[in-house]
Scaffold this active site. Sequence first.
Site, PDB file in Angstrom:
ATOM      1  N   VAL A 563       0.844  -1.197   0.000  1.00 53.66           N
ATOM      2  CA  VAL A 563       0.000   0.000   0.000  1.00 53.66           C
ATOM      3  C   VAL A 563       0.884   1.253   0.000  1.00 53.66           C
ATOM      4  O   VAL A 563       0.390   2.361  -0.001  1.00 53.66           O
ATOM      5  CB  VAL A 563      -0.956   0.036   1.217  1.00 53.66           C
ATOM      6  CG1 VAL A 563      -1.973  -1.084   1.135  1.00 53.66           C
ATOM      7  CG2 VAL A 563      -0.185  -0.030   2.541  1.00 53.66           C
ATOM      8  N   ASP A 564       2.203   1.056   0.024  1.00 50.77           N
ATOM      9  CA  ASP A 564       3.102   2.217   0.021  1.00 50.77           C
ATOM     10  C   ASP A 564       3.836   2.297  -1.321  1.00 50.77           C
ATOM     11  O   ASP A 564       3.498   1.604  -2.266  1.00 50.77           O
ATOM     12  CB  ASP A 564       4.102   2.123   1.185  1.00 50.77           C
ATOM     13  CG  ASP A 564       4.878   0.801   1.146  1.00 50.77           C
ATOM     14  OD1 ASP A 564       4.739   0.043   0.175  1.00 50.77           O
ATOM     15  OD2 ASP A 564       5.631   0.551   2.113  1.00 50.77           O
ATOM     16  N   ASP A 565       4.844   3.118  -1.406  1.00 50.61           N
ATOM     17  CA  ASP A 565       5.535   3.309  -2.680  1.00 50.61           C
ATOM     18  C   ASP A 565       6.695   2.341  -2.842  1.00 50.61           C
ATOM     19  O   ASP A 565       7.795   2.723  -3.230  1.00 50.61           O
ATOM     20  CB  ASP A 565       6.022   4.759  -2.790  1.00 50.61           C
ATOM     21  CG  ASP A 565       4.846   5.703  -2.901  1.00 50.61           C
ATOM     22  OD1 ASP A 565       3.827   5.299  -3.483  1.00 50.61           O
ATOM     23  OD2 ASP A 565       4.939   6.829  -2.392  1.00 50.61           O
TER      24      ASP A 565
END
Length: 696
Positions: A563-565
Amino acid sequence: AVLTGHLAPQLSGLERAGALAGSAILARRSTVATSQEGGAVVPDTVQVEYRARTGIHSRADYERMYRHSVDDPAGFWGDIAAGFVWERRWAPDHFSYNLDLQSGRVSTRIFAGGRTNIAFNCLDRHVEAGRGSQPCFLWEGNDVGQERKMTYGEVLQEVCRVANWLKSVGVRKGDAVAIYLPLICELPIAMLACTRLGAVHSVVFAGFSADSLAQRCIDCRSRVIITASGGMRGSKRVELKQIVDAAAKVAAEKGHKIHKALVVEHPAAPRGKCPWARGRDVWYGDAVPAQQATCQVEWVDAEDPLFLLYTSGSTGNPKGVVHSTGGYMVGAATTAKYCFDLQPGDVYWCTADCGWITGHTYLAYGPLLNAATNVIYEGVPLHPQPDRMWQIVEKCKVRTLYTAPTLIRALEAQGDTWVKKHDRSSLRVLGSVGEPINPRAWRWLFEVVGERRCPVIDTWWQTETGTVMISPLPGAWPESPGSATLPFFGVVPVLVNDKGKELHGATEGILCIKQTWPAAIRTIKGDHKRFEQTYFSTFKGLYFTGDGCRRDDRGYYTITGRVDDVINVSGHRVGTAEVEAALAAHGACVEAAVVGVEHKIKGQGIYAYVALAQDEEPSEATRKSLIAAVRQHIGAFAAPDVIHWAPGLPKTRSGKIMRRILRKIAVNADSELGDVSTLADPSVVQAIISMRVTQL
Ligand code: 6R9
């Protein structure tokens, strides 16, 4: 030294109870196969065998053990730890997890007060128990016919020699030693040699560039590096020594000197053909055999650091994840044993490289702690032909194969004939790790590779978690293609919404972990604040994994992706910020933004948007040289698959790049861009779309 637990029976109380219960179930062996979702059925024999070995007969048995593990972690893990060799036993109140919600201060201490040594538990313990002549490593070289067998006794001696050499050049307890080696026996040997002395190893995957290697050596201040003259990956030579020389130069320019490099002579780059720095470089073949084959272990505190491993996150430079000794040891051994049904003498093959966490825990430490016979393969899976892996399975009679979805997809694409050419009747357990396994790859592994005989153990975990966190246990409950199913002992997963509110029942959310577990990350090298901020500030009181996850009404967990980069390329974590920085460092690039897109084999590919400087042409030459810049700064595995020329990047008025929009454009989903009116310059979106390039 007083070795408490040294003569303790191999089985802990818990296991003894299990073994008895297991034999009882053998007597009333049922013939009903467990139904697998999607038609896959693991034969009952697998369960019966596993039950006999672990005492887990059903999900209810698991639930009982699980409850015990989370209600009384000190007792649960203490019972298991008693089966290892400790110089000094841990204190009664050894298990503490301090998470101060006010200040955000976090500390985990497990087996506090105890003193042990992992290398001793991996090698000496087994040799003393009469396993000295059991094969420890079955090494297969890049080319067919290159092989090497090493017994536990031989590995122990070699580890002692390398440890003695390390001592001779001044390495002491607590010092960091960099290891930059291809997948040869010397790699786990070097790790264990450090561990024997209480030195902290920092293995750098041999696919990382000189810049990355230098950055890691500087960050952990390693002055000694263990490397090789070269390496082979398929038909490609890897110029390891040249990369080390370049890294040493970069480090020196930044004020960090590498004093000694121990160089294993690799047939790909024999003496005479290898660049040499006199005074600094030492041939392994000259220095190590001359050392004594015994070396007293350095007993260390359970919470002393064991190793450092750098990993990428959403922002900034790679972080040096620090793992400590006692908890990691017990966690690695226990997960390897239960998840893979690993028993002494089993032939086990983990295809990961020691440069990643999977290679640390499930090629080096976990299997050795369980006295397994470890297959190590230096080369690439399709070399020289697509049946290389199956040929190794047949030759070594591999019982457990632990591999990655990206590899499974690449092998599946070659067709079934390559697999079926080889006898795979030795296989009993198949494992997967690194990224979500798509149900199609899962079924191929189960049906074609394992001939519907072997459970597929889809293990979810991370560099930071150290050991498997969510995973099926072989045959203990019905599997479900693509789902990691249930938490391992001691692991308490929770799903939260984006506000951090805990969600219950069947739902989808962000995966976090409550409580701590033995092999949990203890800190980030040199930056405890960053550790607390990265993992414990997103949602108060919880360890933040960065993964999205679904839970169904059976309580099964299915990971949906980051869900992050962070982009997951072939199971390797690549930080968008690092790739962007590498592109931006190129003179032609003003600004870059990188997103992950679906890729048939790699799981995710890297899609880069590049805004060029005014006088630069969006030419093929520029594209190539931008990709070369990423290879140089990070390594080949992080090279973008697509460069999309962009006149500018979509940013909010506060200057934040809207990756959401870039992700949609990358997959031609122009109609789903949503509201772009909050952009500082909405017209940039159409301009980017008009410059779209061919897809992956
Ligand atoms: C062990 C390892 C960790 C990230 C993790 C997640 C992804 C790993 C997975 C999985 C779905 C699995 N991941 N195993 N996703 N199912 N079985 O790979 O560590 O390199 O740190 O990567 O990989 O996204 O957060 P690491």
